[in-house]
Scaffold this active site. Structure first.
Site, short mmCIF file in Angstrom:
data_model
loop_
_atom_site.label_atom_id
_atom_site.label_comp_id
_atom_site.label_asym_id
_atom_site.label_seq_id
_atom_site.Cartn_x
_atom_site.Cartn_y
_atom_site.Cartn_z
N HIS A 175 0.80 -1.23 0.00
CA HIS A 175 0.00 0.00 0.00
C HIS A 175 0.82 1.27 0.00
O HIS A 175 0.37 2.30 -0.48
CB HIS A 175 -1.04 -0.04 1.12
CG HIS A 175 -2.18 -0.94 0.74
ND1 HIS A 175 -2.23 -2.24 1.15
CD2 HIS A 175 -3.22 -0.75 -0.09
CE1 HIS A 175 -3.28 -2.81 0.60
NE2 HIS A 175 -3.90 -1.94 -0.15
N ARG A 226 -10.70 3.46 -1.91
CA ARG A 226 -10.29 2.67 -0.75
C ARG A 226 -10.65 3.45 0.52
O ARG A 226 -9.86 4.24 1.00
CB ARG A 226 -8.78 2.43 -0.77
CG ARG A 226 -8.29 1.45 -1.81
CD ARG A 226 -6.79 1.21 -1.63
NE ARG A 226 -6.31 0.06 -2.37
CZ ARG A 226 -5.79 0.13 -3.60
NH1 ARG A 226 -5.69 1.28 -4.22
NH2 ARG A 226 -5.38 -0.97 -4.20
N ARG A 248 -15.51 1.10 -2.17
CA ARG A 248 -15.32 -0.18 -1.50
C ARG A 248 -15.51 0.03 -0.01
O ARG A 248 -14.93 0.95 0.58
CB ARG A 248 -13.93 -0.72 -1.78
CG ARG A 248 -13.63 -1.96 -0.97
CD ARG A 248 -12.31 -2.54 -1.35
NE ARG A 248 -11.21 -1.80 -0.76
CZ ARG A 248 -9.93 -2.11 -0.99
NH1 ARG A 248 -9.63 -3.08 -1.82
NH2 ARG A 248 -8.97 -1.44 -0.42
N GLU A 253 -11.19 -11.31 -5.21
CA GLU A 253 -9.77 -11.34 -4.84
C GLU A 253 -9.41 -12.61 -4.09
O GLU A 253 -8.27 -12.85 -3.76
CB GLU A 253 -9.36 -10.08 -4.07
CG GLU A 253 -10.30 -9.66 -2.99
CD GLU A 253 -10.01 -8.26 -2.42
OE1 GLU A 253 -8.93 -7.70 -2.68
OE2 GLU A 253 -10.88 -7.75 -1.70
N ASN A 288 -4.34 -7.66 -6.89
CA ASN A 288 -3.25 -7.55 -5.91
C ASN A 288 -3.34 -8.70 -4.92
O ASN A 288 -2.34 -9.32 -4.57
CB ASN A 288 -3.32 -6.22 -5.15
CG ASN A 288 -3.27 -5.03 -6.07
OD1 ASN A 288 -2.88 -5.15 -7.21
ND2 ASN A 288 -3.69 -3.87 -5.58
N ASP A 289 -4.57 -8.93 -4.46
CA ASP A 289 -4.76 -10.05 -3.54
C ASP A 289 -4.98 -11.36 -4.28
O ASP A 289 -4.48 -12.40 -3.86
CB ASP A 289 -5.94 -9.76 -2.60
CG ASP A 289 -5.53 -8.83 -1.47
OD1 ASP A 289 -4.42 -9.00 -0.94
OD2 ASP A 289 -6.31 -7.92 -1.13
N ARG A 324 2.24 -10.58 -1.03
CA ARG A 324 2.47 -9.43 -1.91
C ARG A 324 3.48 -8.45 -1.34
O ARG A 324 3.98 -7.58 -2.05
CB ARG A 324 1.15 -8.72 -2.23
CG ARG A 324 0.47 -8.10 -1.04
CD ARG A 324 -0.97 -7.74 -1.32
NE ARG A 324 -1.18 -6.36 -1.71
CZ ARG A 324 -2.37 -5.77 -1.76
NH1 ARG A 324 -3.47 -6.44 -1.50
NH2 ARG A 324 -2.49 -4.52 -2.11
N CYS A 342 -9.60 -3.71 -10.48
CA CYS A 342 -9.05 -2.56 -9.77
C CYS A 342 -7.70 -2.88 -9.14
O CYS A 342 -7.13 -2.07 -8.43
CB CYS A 342 -10.03 -2.04 -8.73
SG CYS A 342 -10.45 -3.26 -7.50
C1 PEP Z 1 -6.64 -5.80 -4.73
O1 PEP Z 1 -6.50 -6.66 -3.86
O2 PEP Z 1 -6.35 -5.98 -5.93
C2 PEP Z 1 -7.16 -4.47 -4.38
C3 PEP Z 1 -7.45 -3.59 -5.30
O3 PEP Z 1 -7.30 -4.18 -3.06
P1 PEP Z 1 -6.10 -3.73 -2.10
O4 PEP Z 1 -4.90 -3.48 -2.96
O5 PEP Z 1 -6.56 -2.51 -1.40
O6 PEP Z 1 -5.97 -4.92 -1.22
MG MG Z 2 -7.38 -6.41 -1.90
#
Ligand code: PEP
Ligand code: MG
Length: 573
Positions: A189, A296, A333, A432, A455-456, A466, A503
């Protein structure tokens, strides 16, 4: 000169002096003292110095971060003026003849333990305040530097082991030219925040804190993931040129700001932005975003000492919706706290695997008081624009149904109170967790849309954290396993007449974009600064041609084969 390789997390070049941000060593020895009066004076001096610093930080926060964020420092100042905490410390110094460090630590810990275990949320927050303030006073007693990113007033590059999302939120862009960290990846993040602040960043270097000293000259090249320490004059010139070229490239991209995103064969796809705070909407407009694909909301909850009220949240959501206008969608979200996004004041137990733990919708369904407050704020704000709501980290249909039922309940409550609520709010979910991608067909019947959180999704599918640069080779967006899951989600959505977006950071990746176009992704949501490069690329691609490669790509054996194939077909280097 030394050259360190890392992961380019936010594009651009920064050249400035290093500012090391590290937690100070606050260990001390408990000692008997000769003069209690002098020791009390030393303690009072440390309190006064800390107060002076906090006043400055508060003023600064008021100007740059707004009243709400500045509140946390007012709470800290109150602690420093509280006789119920200060008197017992001074009494202890006098009655036990101990040094101020020991008296402070022992007394503060007694209060922290007491407050932490209370049922009352307000008192638990006070425990967090005392903990923060004690560290600052202790640093002054020990004469060690306490890093305050908010107080930086000259151009610097921040060097740290890691930055928390709330550290990143406090960085002042005017002075902080860039940052570099030992740990983290492109989707941690702090990296995501760097992109939304448009600060060049290189993360996952493993060694910057070991190699770079305070005030060393540093170049951070966020384009290629390089960090140069104490560069030669020629290198500085070379990177200044690279910086100028990058600025020129940005101006080229900017020409497409008001264009719609159409492929070479005339198909429109939606290019929208990921945001973390209402202030980020300027970046969305500035970079030609067609809406917000991921707000977010957890950043509203961070950098504070208590939960945001319904009213505070309502104002934030309303501001974003109004700024985007009645047409441009805003996908909000609901709270996704947990993983690397902590909330100290919630005092959640430490977990072995926080990314697999008690987070996001799991927490919201249990703490429905927190969740309902957010839902009410969102519903009230819904009349100001084109709001869509999605739930994070859904693993089962049961969770989605439960979350949606709470939303419906709050909608009915508001209506019965006479409050206006939009009737056209789409309700979707993040995909995710691999389990949901596998049976996306079942979910597609009940959701209005999917937003794929790669991402997840990648970290869970590949079982590769990650945040962990050691296993970053497994973090493979183009792995056929990931592409097949994504395809499954898009096909499931389309079979039910629903839309599918993405996203995760993959949506803005130049190798992934042609693949995703071919798979039929409807909406691409990314860091605002990726929008114009993505639009430039999409204008030159034929969706029909990319779709014709779909089966071949999905049946490749490895990530490398996919990359090679895409490069060959699109002529990318
Ligand atoms: C993701 O997991 O791809 C996502 C957009 O959420 P975050 O990166 O906030 O976990
Ligand atoms: Mg996520």
């Amino acid at each position: 000169m030394s050259h360190i390789k890392g992961i380019g997390a936010s594009s651009g070049i920064a050249i400035a002096k290093a500012y090391r941000m590290e937690a100070p060593d606050l260990s001390y020895d408990k000692k008997d003292i000769d003069s209690p009066d002098q020791e009390v004076q030393r303690f009072q001096d440390a309190i006064e110095t800390s107060k002076g610093e906090l006043e400055k930080i508060k003023d600064h926060a008021l100007k740059t971060l707004g009243e709400e964020k500045a509140e946390i420092f007012s709470a800290h100042l109150l602690v420093l003026s509280d006789p119920e905490l200060l008197q017992p410390i001074q009494d202890k110094i006098k009655s036990e003849n101990v040094n101020a460090e020991a008296a402070l630590d022992e007394t503060a810990n007694m209060f922290i333990d007491l407050f932490k275990n209370m049922d009352n949320e307000y008192m638990r927050e006070r425990a967090a305040d005392i903990q923060d303030v004690t560290k600052r006073v202790m640093a002054h007693l020990l004469n060690v530097t306490f890093p305050d990113p908010a107080l930086i007033d000259e151009k610097v590059v921040i060097v740290a082991e890691d930055l928390t999302p709330s550290d990143t939120a406090q960085l002042n862009k005017e002075f902080v030219q860039g940052f570099t960290t030992d740990i983290g990846g492109r989707t941690s993040h702090s990296a995501i925040m760097a992109r939304s602040l448009e600060i060049p960043a290189v993360v996952g270097t493993k060694e910057v804190t070991e190699t770079i000293n305070q005030n060393d000259m540093v170049i951070v090249d966020g384009i290629d993931g390089d960090v140069i320490v104490n560069p030669s004059d020629e290198q500085i010139e070379e990177y200044k040129q690279k910086q100028a070229d990058f600025e020129k490239q940005k101006q080229e991209w900017a020409k497409l700001k008001d264009e719609s995103t159409k492929t070479a064969d005339g198909q429109h796809v939606e290019l929208v932005a990921n945001i973390g705070t209402p202030d980020d909407v300027d970046g969305v407009h500035g970079n030609g975003g067609e809406g917000v694909g991921l707000y977010r909301t957890e950043f509203l909850y961070m950098g504070k000492s208590q939960l945001p009220t319904e009213e505070e949240q309502y104002e934030a959501y309303k501001a974003v919706l109004e700024s985007m206008g009645s047409d441009k969608p805003v996908v909000v979200r609901t709270l996704d706290i947990g993983g690397d996004k902590e909330l100290e004041y919630l005092d959640l137990p430490e977990e072995m695997n926080p990314f697999l733990g008690y987070r996001a919708i799991r927490l919201c369904l249990e703490r429905d008081d927190i969740f309902r407050t957010q839902l009410r704020a969102l519903l009230r704000a819904s009349v100001y624009g084109n709001l869509k709501i999605m739930f994070p980290m859904i693993a089962t249909l049961g969770e989605f149904r439960q979350a949606k039922a709470l939303l419906e309940e709050e909608k009915a409550n508001l209506k019965s109170e006479g409050t206006e609520v939009s009737d056209s709010i789409e309700v979707g979910m993040m995909v995710e967790i691999p389990a949901t991608a596998v049976i996306a067909k079942q979910f597609a019947k009940e959701v209005d849309f999917f937003s794929i959180g790669t991402n997840d999704l990648i970290q869970y599918t590949m079982a590769a954290d990650r945040m962990n640069e050691r296993v970053s080779y497994l973090y493979q967006p183009y792995n056929p396993a990931i592409l097949n899951l994504i395809n499954n989600v898009i096909e499931a959505a389309h079979a039910e007449g629903k839309w599918a977006g993405m996203c995760g950071e993959m949506a803005g990746d130049e190798i992934a974009i042609p693949i995703l176009l071919g798979l039929g992704l409807d909406e691409f949501s990314m860091s605002a600064t990726s929008i114009l490069p993505a639009r430039t690329q999409i204008l030159s691609l034929s969706k029909e041609e990319m779709a014709s490669y779909k089966d071949e790509i999905l049946s490749k054996d490895t990530s490398e084969e996919v990359v090679e194939f895409v490069k060959e077909k699109t002529g990318q280097k």
